[in-house]
Design a protein around this motif. Sequence first.
Motif: not given
Length: 510
Positions: A275, A339, A383, A503
């Motif tokens: 992140s 993301s 994030a 992630l």
Amino acid sequence: MMNTDAPTPRRWWTPGVLILGLVVVQMDTTILGVAVQRLSQPAPAGLGLSQGELLWSINAYTLVMAGMMLTAGMLADRLGRRRVLLAGMALFGMASLWCAFSVNGPMLIGGRTVLGLAAALITPTTLAVISHTFSSEERPKAIGIWSGGVGIAVALGPIVGGLLLDHLRWGSIFLINVPLVAIAVIAMAALVPESRNPRPGRVDVPGILLSMAGMGLLVAGIIRGGDTGEWASSRVWLPALGGGIALATFIMWERRAPSPLIEVGWFRMRAFSGSIAVMTLAFFSMLGTTFVIAFYLLSLRHLSVIATGLLMLPLAAAQLAFSSQTPRLAQKYGPRSTSAFGMLALASALLLFSSLDVDSSLWKVGTALFLIGVGIAFIMPSASSAIMASVPRQRAGSASATSNTFRQIGGALGTAVLGAILTSVYRSQITGHLGDLPAQLRETAASSIQATQAALSTVGSSVSDPATIIAASDAAFVSGLHVCALLGACIALAGAAITRLALPSRADSR
């Protein structure tokens, strides 16, 4: 200390109040973008800043903010988050007055340095307060509101700056902070709960000094190289090398420091380090390229500052609209998917920028800015939530500071690196077209598109064919813009790849 698992009265007022702090901090990150042309003009209209002074007036703020944010997070955890927040707001108001009444470049850069220190006290503290105030179930929604506030501020900077510069002197872009700070201090004192880490460690003085020296020297070398075009000069590579050594020493020190600014162990957690990397790359690409776009709109397309500010509205509208929805989507599809989508939207925007020409439709610019807003709206809440869920709640200040530090480092390096590349490409392509200018003006005229235009206005009719120089200047700038945008797009695509690798596929609600 407040029980963070129990609902607190008026707790949903807290994100709204904290947004006031974010507005002044983020507004000053972007407001200077529309003022670069005015500040490059001679006094009294501006301050006659060179390209290097313009870069430093922008980066002094972001660099000090990045360099001091880890320290600020530690102080907030130790002394109390509301107390540090209020101190930062008060200092921000005083530094804004300093900047507003600056009379030269060094004075403005000094004021922006103090503004950066104040911003470092404010930014990580806001996210730490949210993490401490809300339960794990409510926190993603609160962080979404917080991220939306960043979007509001990103747009307000150019728009408010444009309105002020169209009607008042340049110093008004800093004076506007003073009443906003006054309102924010009163609201925060009344509504923000106090919290702190009950077991703070010692102050990591070597870590503070090494981190600040490393970032300052590294960016100083990059800016000097872009400003002079002499990348092989010891005045360029020695500071950059010294900065790299200081940062490497900082990392080694943090691994064994008794109370480190950065918990190196956190980076062993894939969700945390992934992140952090994604946000750093996103802000490198976004802020570096939008810095270049400001010059495209103001100096090449000759738009007014208010028109340039209004073109930023699609970015803010997208971020405001999508930030509040991203936490729900991240819960459903996972931070990895949201993301990755954000990074792809950002890369698409930068690829659009790489296709701009001297007469491209401004709809293309607006579309690209909208995509940037979409990208940041999907990246930041996803994030940030993953980072805050990865660490103990009592270390919320340090975790938030680490997150914001790397975000600011990404933005500062993006502005410095892409600004330096723009200057280098421009200088290499325009130099051969300046033969008609007096010898004493050629070196200065080759430093930027604004400098070329200023040189032509100075010599007037003594140049035989100014239209040819103007056309060459525009073409050189567009070439530099294309290089910067393509590099930014590649970095955003690298960030998309990292999201798929690092992630989590599902949200962690610690």
